[in-house]
Design a protein around this motif. Sequence first.
Motif, PDB file in Angstrom:
ATOM      1  N   VAL A  22       0.829  -1.199   0.000  1.00 36.47           N
ATOM      2  CA  VAL A  22       0.000   0.000   0.000  1.00 36.47           C
ATOM      3  C   VAL A  22       0.871   1.260   0.000  1.00 36.47           C
ATOM      4  O   VAL A  22       1.858   1.347   0.723  1.00 36.47           O
ATOM      5  CB  VAL A  22      -0.990  -0.011   1.194  1.00 36.47           C
ATOM      6  N   TYR A  23       0.490   2.208  -0.869  1.00 34.94           N
ATOM      7  CA  TYR A  23       1.182   3.497  -0.994  1.00 34.94           C
ATOM      8  C   TYR A  23       0.145   4.600  -1.077  1.00 34.94           C
ATOM      9  O   TYR A  23      -0.987   4.372  -1.525  1.00 34.94           O
ATOM     10  CB  TYR A  23       2.059   3.527  -2.258  1.00 34.94           C
ATOM     11  N   GLN A  24       0.557   5.820  -0.687  1.00 40.10           N
ATOM     12  CA  GLN A  24      -0.402   6.918  -0.749  1.00 40.10           C
ATOM     13  C   GLN A  24      -0.663   7.319  -2.197  1.00 40.10           C
ATOM     14  O   GLN A  24       0.228   7.294  -3.039  1.00 40.10           O
ATOM     15  CB  GLN A  24       0.038   8.091   0.105  1.00 40.10           C
ATOM     16  N   ILE A  25      -1.889   7.701  -2.456  1.00 44.09           N
ATOM     17  CA  ILE A  25      -2.341   7.979  -3.812  1.00 44.09           C
ATOM     18  C   ILE A  25      -1.613   9.182  -4.416  1.00 44.09           C
ATOM     19  O   ILE A  25      -1.482   9.279  -5.630  1.00 44.09           O
ATOM     20  CB  ILE A  25      -3.879   8.158  -3.828  1.00 44.09           C
ATOM     21  N   ALA A  26      -1.101  10.082  -3.578  1.00 44.57           N
ATOM     22  CA  ALA A  26      -0.371  11.249  -4.081  1.00 44.57           C
ATOM     23  C   ALA A  26       0.933  10.852  -4.768  1.00 44.57           C
ATOM     24  O   ALA A  26       1.487  11.629  -5.543  1.00 44.57           O
ATOM     25  CB  ALA A  26      -0.083  12.229  -2.950  1.00 44.57           C
ATOM     26  N   MET A  27       1.430   9.643  -4.523  1.00 48.65           N
ATOM     27  CA  MET A  27       2.650   9.179  -5.181  1.00 48.65           C
ATOM     28  C   MET A  27       2.387   8.798  -6.637  1.00 48.65           C
ATOM     29  O   MET A  27       3.321   8.680  -7.417  1.00 48.65           O
ATOM     30  CB  MET A  27       3.225   7.969  -4.434  1.00 48.65           C
ATOM     31  N   GLN A  60     -17.189  -2.463  -4.325  1.00 44.75           N
ATOM     32  CA  GLN A  60     -16.823  -2.012  -2.987  1.00 44.75           C
ATOM     33  C   GLN A  60     -15.846  -3.021  -2.398  1.00 44.75           C
ATOM     34  O   GLN A  60     -15.957  -4.221  -2.651  1.00 44.75           O
ATOM     35  CB  GLN A  60     -18.066  -1.905  -2.104  1.00 44.75           C
ATOM     36  N   PHE A  61     -14.903  -2.514  -1.603  1.00 44.79           N
ATOM     37  CA  PHE A  61     -13.858  -3.361  -1.066  1.00 44.79           C
ATOM     38  C   PHE A  61     -13.656  -3.104   0.417  1.00 44.79           C
ATOM     39  O   PHE A  61     -13.836  -1.985   0.892  1.00 44.79           O
ATOM     40  CB  PHE A  61     -12.528  -3.096  -1.791  1.00 44.79           C
ATOM     41  N   GLU A  62     -13.248  -4.155   1.117  1.00 45.41           N
ATOM     42  CA  GLU A  62     -12.826  -4.040   2.501  1.00 45.41           C
ATOM     43  C   GLU A  62     -11.306  -4.045   2.506  1.00 45.41           C
ATOM     44  O   GLU A  62     -10.690  -4.948   1.942  1.00 45.41           O
ATOM     45  CB  GLU A  62     -13.346  -5.220   3.306  1.00 45.41           C
ATOM     46  N   LEU A  63     -10.706  -3.025   3.125  1.00 42.77           N
ATOM     47  CA  LEU A  63      -9.261  -2.983   3.312  1.00 42.77           C
ATOM     48  C   LEU A  63      -8.977  -3.376   4.755  1.00 42.77           C
ATOM     49  O   LEU A  63      -9.657  -2.913   5.674  1.00 42.77           O
ATOM     50  CB  LEU A  63      -8.705  -1.580   3.058  1.00 42.77           C
ATOM     51  N   MET A  64      -7.960  -4.215   4.953  1.00 43.83           N
ATOM     52  CA  MET A  64      -7.630  -4.645   6.304  1.00 43.83           C
ATOM     53  C   MET A  64      -6.115  -4.666   6.507  1.00 43.83           C
ATOM     54  O   MET A  64      -5.378  -5.148   5.658  1.00 43.83           O
ATOM     55  CB  MET A  64      -8.189  -6.037   6.575  1.00 43.83           C
ATOM     56  N   ASN A  65      -5.712  -4.129   7.650  1.00 38.96           N
ATOM     57  CA  ASN A  65      -4.313  -4.198   8.080  1.00 38.96           C
ATOM     58  C   ASN A  65      -4.260  -5.219   9.206  1.00 38.96           C
ATOM     59  O   ASN A  65      -4.697  -4.951  10.325  1.00 38.96           O
ATOM     60  CB  ASN A  65      -3.814  -2.841   8.558  1.00 38.96           C
ATOM     61  N   THR A  66      -3.721  -6.400   8.926  1.00 42.05           N
ATOM     62  CA  THR A  66      -3.644  -7.458   9.931  1.00 42.05           C
ATOM     63  C   THR A  66      -2.333  -7.427  10.711  1.00 42.05           C
ATOM     64  O   THR A  66      -2.135  -8.247  11.605  1.00 42.05           O
ATOM     65  CB  THR A  66      -3.815  -8.846   9.276  1.00 42.05           C
ATOM     66  N   TRP A  93      -5.247   9.699   4.337  1.00 43.68           N
ATOM     67  CA  TRP A  93      -6.063   9.652   5.554  1.00 43.68           C
ATOM     68  C   TRP A  93      -6.558   8.235   5.841  1.00 43.68           C
ATOM     69  O   TRP A  93      -6.700   7.849   6.999  1.00 43.68           O
ATOM     70  CB  TRP A  93      -7.209  10.654   5.498  1.00 43.68           C
ATOM     71  N   ILE A  94      -6.784   7.452   4.803  1.00 49.50           N
ATOM     72  CA  ILE A  94      -7.181   6.052   4.997  1.00 49.50           C
ATOM     73  C   ILE A  94      -5.986   5.245   5.493  1.00 49.50           C
ATOM     74  O   ILE A  94      -6.119   4.390   6.371  1.00 49.50           O
ATOM     75  CB  ILE A  94      -7.766   5.459   3.701  1.00 49.50           C
ATOM     76  N   MET A  95      -4.806   5.540   4.937  1.00 53.90           N
ATOM     77  CA  MET A  95      -3.593   4.854   5.411  1.00 53.90           C
ATOM     78  C   MET A  95      -3.375   5.118   6.901  1.00 53.90           C
ATOM     79  O   MET A  95      -3.007   4.214   7.646  1.00 53.90           O
ATOM     80  CB  MET A  95      -2.379   5.299   4.601  1.00 53.90           C
ATOM     81  N   GLU A  96      -3.606   6.358   7.338  1.00 55.11           N
ATOM     82  CA  GLU A  96      -3.471   6.687   8.758  1.00 55.11           C
ATOM     83  C   GLU A  96      -4.467   5.886   9.599  1.00 55.11           C
ATOM     84  O   GLU A  96      -4.100   5.322  10.636  1.00 55.11           O
ATOM     85  CB  GLU A  96      -3.701   8.179   8.988  1.00 55.11           C
ATOM     86  N   ASN A  97      -5.721   5.824   9.151  1.00 61.37           N
ATOM     87  CA  ASN A  97      -6.743   5.092   9.900  1.00 61.37           C
ATOM     88  C   ASN A  97      -6.434   3.601   9.995  1.00 61.37           C
ATOM     89  O   ASN A  97      -6.768   2.960  10.990  1.00 61.37           O
ATOM     90  CB  ASN A  97      -8.122   5.294   9.273  1.00 61.37           C
ATOM     91  N   GLY A  99      -3.392   2.402  10.029  1.00 60.72           N
ATOM     92  CA  GLY A  99      -2.120   2.221  10.724  1.00 60.72           C
ATOM     93  C   GLY A  99      -0.935   2.043   9.791  1.00 60.72           C
ATOM     94  O   GLY A  99       0.112   1.553  10.214  1.00 60.72           O
ATOM     95  N   PHE A 100      -1.071   2.451   8.536  1.00 63.38           N
ATOM     96  CA  PHE A 100       0.026   2.355   7.574  1.00 63.38           C
ATOM     97  C   PHE A 100       0.811   3.653   7.450  1.00 63.38           C
ATOM     98  O   PHE A 100       1.795   3.710   6.734  1.00 63.38           O
ATOM     99  CB  PHE A 100      -0.495   1.983   6.184  1.00 63.38           C
ATOM    100  N   ALA A 101       0.364   4.725   8.099  1.00 66.57           N
ATOM    101  CA  ALA A 101       1.044   6.011   7.979  1.00 66.57           C
ATOM    102  C   ALA A 101       1.102   6.671   9.353  1.00 66.57           C
ATOM    103  O   ALA A 101       0.293   6.377  10.221  1.00 66.57           O
ATOM    104  CB  ALA A 101       0.313   6.918   6.989  1.00 66.57           C
ATOM    105  N   GLY A 102       2.041   7.568   9.507  1.00 71.11           N
ATOM    106  CA  GLY A 102       2.211   8.260  10.778  1.00 71.11           C
ATOM    107  C   GLY A 102       3.558   7.929  11.382  1.00 71.11           C
ATOM    108  O   GLY A 102       4.413   7.305  10.755  1.00 71.11           O
ATOM    109  N   LYS A 103       3.743   8.320  12.632  1.00 70.94           N
ATOM    110  CA  LYS A 103       5.024   8.090  13.315  1.00 70.94           C
ATOM    111  C   LYS A 103       5.325   6.599  13.438  1.00 70.94           C
ATOM    112  O   LYS A 103       4.469   5.804  13.801  1.00 70.94           O
ATOM    113  CB  LYS A 103       4.992   8.705  14.711  1.00 70.94           C
ATOM    114  N   GLY A 104       6.543   6.254  13.116  1.00 68.91           N
ATOM    115  CA  GLY A 104       7.003   4.885  13.301  1.00 68.91           C
ATOM    116  C   GLY A 104       6.473   3.874  12.293  1.00 68.91           C
ATOM    117  O   GLY A 104       6.552   2.682  12.526  1.00 68.91           O
ATOM    118  N   THR A 105       5.911   4.345  11.200  1.00 65.19           N
ATOM    119  CA  THR A 105       5.403   3.415  10.186  1.00 65.19           C
ATOM    120  C   THR A 105       6.090   3.677   8.859  1.00 65.19           C
ATOM    121  O   THR A 105       6.564   4.779   8.596  1.00 65.19           O
ATOM    122  CB  THR A 105       3.877   3.559   9.986  1.00 65.19           C
ATOM    123  N   ASP A 106       6.149   2.684   8.033  1.00 67.13           N
ATOM    124  CA  ASP A 106       6.730   2.805   6.704  1.00 67.13           C
ATOM    125  C   ASP A 106       5.665   2.511   5.657  1.00 67.13           C
ATOM    126  O   ASP A 106       4.843   1.617   5.837  1.00 67.13           O
ATOM    127  CB  ASP A 106       7.870   1.783   6.515  1.00 67.13           C
TER     128      ASP A 106
END
Length: 126
Positions: A22-27, A60-66, A93-97, A99-106
């Motif tokens: 997963v990557y941010q759409i702005a890329m 429609q899709f379900e995205l999940m961070n396991t 903003w979805i990546m943040e929700n 847990g794929f973005a923010g402090k300590g994440t890649d």
Amino acid sequence: MFPHVGWGGIPMPQVFHEHYRVYQIAMKAGKEDKEKGDKIILPSSAFERLAQMDISYPMQFELMNTSVSPPRTTHVGVLEFTANEGQCFVPYWIMENLGFAGKGTDEGGIVSVKNVTLPLATFLKF
């Protein structure tokens, strides 16, 4: 005649469930303005599989961070199928929700993508 049966009588899977980096759409060049939306970009191979399945529209899709505990999920639509193979582009903003973005994440974590059919809303309270 026979639901869920492809050419040669081979059963066709009716659940699309894949894992992508997963990557941010702005890329994605030219898609910076899509950061405020709720749509993702998937690879063309996803469309090829989905087109052969008996699914409901709009897609429609379900995205999940396991990789976090407890796992985080959200639901999105699809904008287009132009991502590179193995990649999925998602608004930040979805990546943040998830847990794929923010402090300590890649960026480049693994997201689970599964097609779903969500029920229509019958009530709204303000």
